[in-house]
Scaffold this active site. Structure first.
Site, PDB file in Angstrom:
ATOM      1  N   LYS A  30      34.501  61.133   4.812  1.00  0.00           N
ATOM      2  CA  LYS A  30      35.705  60.452   5.303  1.00  0.00           C
ATOM      3  C   LYS A  30      36.915  61.360   5.220  1.00  0.00           C
ATOM      4  O   LYS A  30      37.793  61.311   6.071  1.00  0.00           O
ATOM      5  CB  LYS A  30      35.978  59.208   4.452  1.00  0.00           C
ATOM      6  CG  LYS A  30      35.076  58.041   4.746  1.00  0.00           C
ATOM      7  CD  LYS A  30      35.576  56.845   3.938  1.00  0.00           C
ATOM      8  CE  LYS A  30      34.528  55.769   3.842  1.00  0.00           C
ATOM      9  NZ  LYS A  30      34.851  54.805   2.789  1.00  0.00           N
ATOM     10  N   GLU A  70      34.553  50.816   1.197  1.00  0.00           N
ATOM     11  CA  GLU A  70      35.904  50.937   0.663  1.00  0.00           C
ATOM     12  C   GLU A  70      36.824  51.091   1.869  1.00  0.00           C
ATOM     13  O   GLU A  70      36.566  51.943   2.725  1.00  0.00           O
ATOM     14  CB  GLU A  70      35.971  52.185  -0.221  1.00  0.00           C
ATOM     15  CG  GLU A  70      37.190  52.156  -1.089  1.00  0.00           C
ATOM     16  CD  GLU A  70      37.370  53.408  -1.927  1.00  0.00           C
ATOM     17  OE1 GLU A  70      36.391  54.128  -2.170  1.00  0.00           O
ATOM     18  OE2 GLU A  70      38.520  53.638  -2.317  1.00  0.00           O
ATOM     19  N   ARG A 116      21.031  59.075   1.991  1.00  0.00           N
ATOM     20  CA  ARG A 116      22.111  58.922   2.956  1.00  0.00           C
ATOM     21  C   ARG A 116      21.780  59.701   4.218  1.00  0.00           C
ATOM     22  O   ARG A 116      20.995  60.647   4.203  1.00  0.00           O
ATOM     23  CB  ARG A 116      23.441  59.344   2.355  1.00  0.00           C
ATOM     24  CG  ARG A 116      23.567  60.833   2.078  1.00  0.00           C
ATOM     25  CD  ARG A 116      24.812  61.157   1.253  1.00  0.00           C
ATOM     26  NE  ARG A 116      26.034  60.797   1.924  1.00  0.00           N
ATOM     27  CZ  ARG A 116      26.915  59.905   1.457  1.00  0.00           C
ATOM     28  NH1 ARG A 116      26.682  59.261   0.334  1.00  0.00           N
ATOM     29  NH2 ARG A 116      28.020  59.652   2.097  1.00  0.00           N
TER      30      ARG A 116
HETATM   31  P1  ATP Z   1      33.661  57.364  -0.283  1.00  0.00           P
HETATM   32  O1  ATP Z   1      33.019  56.489  -1.324  1.00  0.00           O
HETATM   33  O2  ATP Z   1      33.663  58.802  -0.593  1.00  0.00           O
HETATM   34  O3  ATP Z   1      34.976  56.864   0.178  1.00  0.00           O
HETATM   35  P2  ATP Z   1      31.511  56.488   1.366  1.00  0.00           P
HETATM   36  O4  ATP Z   1      31.080  57.082   2.647  1.00  0.00           O
HETATM   37  O5  ATP Z   1      30.558  56.352   0.261  1.00  0.00           O
HETATM   38  O6  ATP Z   1      32.758  57.319   0.983  1.00  0.00           O
HETATM   39  P3  ATP Z   1      31.937  53.663   1.221  1.00  0.00           P
HETATM   40  O7  ATP Z   1      32.968  52.874   1.894  1.00  0.00           O
HETATM   41  O8  ATP Z   1      31.890  53.630  -0.245  1.00  0.00           O
HETATM   42  O9  ATP Z   1      32.132  55.120   1.729  1.00  0.00           O
HETATM   43  O10 ATP Z   1      30.517  53.331   1.826  1.00  0.00           O
HETATM   44  C1  ATP Z   1      30.071  52.023   2.053  1.00  0.00           C
HETATM   45  C2  ATP Z   1      28.576  51.985   2.014  1.00  0.00           C
HETATM   46  O11 ATP Z   1      28.031  52.843   2.998  1.00  0.00           O
HETATM   47  C3  ATP Z   1      28.021  52.441   0.685  1.00  0.00           C
HETATM   48  O12 ATP Z   1      27.051  51.488   0.272  1.00  0.00           O
HETATM   49  C4  ATP Z   1      27.402  53.765   0.956  1.00  0.00           C
HETATM   50  O13 ATP Z   1      26.294  53.968   0.150  1.00  0.00           O
HETATM   51  C5  ATP Z   1      27.035  53.650   2.433  1.00  0.00           C
HETATM   52  N1  ATP Z   1      27.071  54.973   3.063  1.00  0.00           N
HETATM   53  C6  ATP Z   1      28.105  55.820   3.105  1.00  0.00           C
HETATM   54  N2  ATP Z   1      27.781  56.966   3.728  1.00  0.00           N
HETATM   55  C7  ATP Z   1      26.499  56.845   4.102  1.00  0.00           C
HETATM   56  C8  ATP Z   1      25.566  57.694   4.778  1.00  0.00           C
HETATM   57  N3  ATP Z   1      25.918  58.917   5.201  1.00  0.00           N
HETATM   58  N4  ATP Z   1      24.318  57.228   4.989  1.00  0.00           N
HETATM   59  C9  ATP Z   1      23.971  56.011   4.577  1.00  0.00           C
HETATM   60  N5  ATP Z   1      24.777  55.159   3.927  1.00  0.00           N
HETATM   61  C10 ATP Z   1      26.030  55.558   3.684  1.00  0.00           C
END
Ligand code: ATP
Ligand code: MG
Length: 570
Positions: free
Chosen positions: A282, A47, A272
């Site tokens: 974030k 995102e 994760r």
């Molecule tokens: P949010 O959804 O709260 O904004 P997010 O960290 O999930 O934060 P995204 O942009 O949705 O951000 O993440 C993109 C991809 O990265 C998703 O597929 C998510 O599962 C993966 N991802 C995010 N954080 C981690 C992590 N700490 N370890 C592994 N994969 C991650």
């Protein structure tokens, strides 16, 4: 199960028999059964509401890695369904980071917002099937009527609206006839389901927000659970890899695709990445930037990809890191040392060695001719002969580290102290004669004699010295600022809810020390931004973007060895 990928450029033969992680096993099984026609097509779906961090790097390398390993494809898709927090600045930074990591999306860069029209049409299909309805409850009312794990939710009074009424209201929601938040479109599933996600989840909400790509075209925006499976389906993704929090959402992912009868990818969840001495959300990273706790998203102390890059991490070091930690189904926290060791491992192999003195004091060689200048050959990288040698200037006056001299040294001190002989790296043996002090008793110069028969740092008579120290020639040395970075937090778990106070209370006050007046050898004049070096005996460093022709600026990537584990053992 043994590894039998269809293409396998990166794996060395020693790895050919390593055991497969669970996602590889799923893919191998799918290839065998012919599911998805033997194809592998993955995606990374960020995102655009922040910069990417090391957790995202894990996801990128996993998704891209699976595509590469099995001869498949990889998409970069922006999941830009929530206009309020999204921005093109983030889109650009994410593209740059993914590219830098080496994950190639070729011509497959997509934006979920480009599918809004198709998603809208598919929502109409669900309404026509009697599987979705317009609900007039507010967000609070929806929450209040969801029930508890043991008590079923209460059906919305609007649940049984006719298909015609729903179609009409949904169209008018899109046309902007109703105020924000006054209606939603909900899937009609099961208000008594033990899985909350299936208790008539919201598919669309009314929000008048300017979208960074769609402008003001839309007054309704899709919810993640509705949108995400459709995005995967539209792109023909085979294995939709996401983090563990989405495990409970998989039944909903499946329900939407099954009800619509469209192409159906397989969602797979993995653990994760969490890292000690760091925060990864974030929201918190943004807060650190906004409150000035760090110097921007690419502050070298940040766990962001651009921060790690500026710090001196290489894409290869992050690949080493991800390989070391593996892919698991259970959440755990990885020790920061594992990340630091991964960059040491890579930089030890590739970084050019240079000499730099961080806390300089003059060393004068009394028996060296005043006007003599010579150059000595120094090995660029003992780990890689092909990197060859460079010339290092040498003359009567040098700089050495202040702590490589001690007037009254203890027994085990093998560096310069009156009477002791040491090797100047690549140069000569020198014997310390004494020092000069200022009026306050501070040492300002160390004096020594050299042995001309030890050129290159070896003695003809086989005499050994215990200590070798680094140095730079005073007249040709360059000035440098050196930024000594350390972990940003001083506790392993800064955002543990058990902690007293806020995670920001645990910022390590010594996470940055600036050395203003280091002296470095002249070969570093050619360094380019992000070039990485091992300063002999000092650590790994990368040239910072703040460098100018007047003053070089280096960031410490890592110390030579893990000093934290020593502290812990003491
Ligand atoms: P949010 O959804 O709260 O904004 P997010 O960290 O999930 O934060 P995204 O942009 O949705 O951000 O993440 C993109 C991809 O990265 C998703 O597929 C998510 O599962 C993966 N991802 C995010 N954080 C981690 C992590 N700490 N370890 C592994 N994969 C991650
Ligand atoms: Mg997310």
């Amino acid at each position: 199960m043994e590894l039998k990928p269809t293409t396998n450029e990166t794996n060395e033969s020693s790895e050919a028999t390593r055991s497969l992680h669970f996602i590889e096993q799923i893919i191998v099984a799918d290839e065998k059964s012919g599911r998805f026609g033997g194809q592998v097509h993955t995606r990374f779906p960020p995102e655009p509401n922040g910069y990417l961090h090391i957790g995202h790097a894990k996801s990128i390398l996993l998704n891209y890695g699976m595509a590469k390993e099995f001869g498949g494809k990889f998409n970069l898709r922006f999941d830009d369904t929530n206009p309020a927090k999204e921005d093109v600045e983030y889109v650009e930074s994410i593209k740059e980071d993914v590219k830098w990591l080496g994950a190639e999306w070729e011509d497959r860069l997509f934006f979920a917002s480009d599918y809004f029209e198709q998603m809208y049409e598919l929502a109409i299909r669900l309404i026509e099937k009697g599987k979705a309805y317009v609900c007039d409850l507010t967000a609070d009312q929806i929450r209040e009527t969801r029930g508890t794990p043991t008590v079923p939710g209460t059906p919305s009074p609007w649940r049984d609206r006719s298909v015609e009424e729903n179609l009409d209201l949904f169209r008018r929601m899109r046309d902007g006839e109703f105020p924000d938040g006054s209606k939603t479109l909900r899937a009609k599933i099961d208000m008594a389901s033990p899985n909350f996600n299936l208790r008539d989840p919201v598919m669309y909400r009314i929000v008048r927000a300017e979208h960074h790509r769609q402008g003001n075209k839309w007054n309704i925006y899709p919810m993640y659970d509705w949108a995400h499976g459709l995005e995967d389906s539209i792109e023909g993704i085979t294995h939709s890899i996401c983090t563990l929090e989405f495990e409970n959402h998989r039944p909903l992912y499946d329900w939407f695709l099954d009800e619509l009868g469209v192409y159906h990818p397989q969602q797979i969840e993995f653990a994760r990445l969490n890292l000690t001495y760091a925060v990864m959300s974030k929201r918190k990273l943004l807060e650190l930037v906004k409150t000035g706790c760090v110097d921007g998203w690419d502050d070298p102390r940040m766990p962001t990809i651009c921060g790690l890059r500026r710090r001196g991490y290489t894409p290869e070091s992050l690949r080493i890191f991800c390989k070391t930690i593996g892919v698991a189904k259970f959440n755990s926290t990885v020790d920061a040392t594992v990340l630091e060791n991964s960059v040491r491992e890579d930089l030890n192999k590739i970084a050019a060695r240079r000499m730099a003195v961080l806390d300089p004091i003059k060393l004068v060689i009394d028996n060296y001719p005043d006007d003599k200048r010579e150059t000595l050959a120094a090995i660029n990288n003992p780990e890689n002969e092909a990197d060859g040698e460079r010339e290092v200037p040498f003359s009567k006056t040098l700089y050495i580290e202040r702590d490589d001299f001690m007037e009254d040294a203890p027994k085990k001190y093998f560096r310069l102290t009156p009477g002791a002989e040491v090797r100047l790296r690549y140069a000569y043996y020198v014997t310390c004669k004494g020092c000069v002090k200022d009026e306050n008793g501070n040492v300002v110069e160390v004096h020594c004699d050299y042995d001309p028969e030890t050129r290159g740092g070896q003695s003809a008579d086989g005499r050994k010295v215990r200590g070798t120290i680094h140095w730079v020639d005073a007249s040709s040395a360059l000035d440098a600022e050196v930024r000594l970075y350390d972990r940003l937090f001083n506790v392993p778990n800064p955002d543990d809810p058990q902690n007293a106070g806020d995670y920001k209370d645990y910022i390590n006050p010594d996470s940055l020390k600036i050395v203003e007046s280091a002296k470095v050898e002249p070969a570093l004049a050619d360094a380019k931004i992000e070039d990485r070096f091992q300063f002999e005996r000092v650590g790994y460093f990368a040239l910072d973007k703040n460098s100018t022709s007047e003053k070089l600026v280096f960031n410490r990537t890592a110390s030579l060895r893990d000093s934290w584990s020593k502290v812990a053992k003491k």
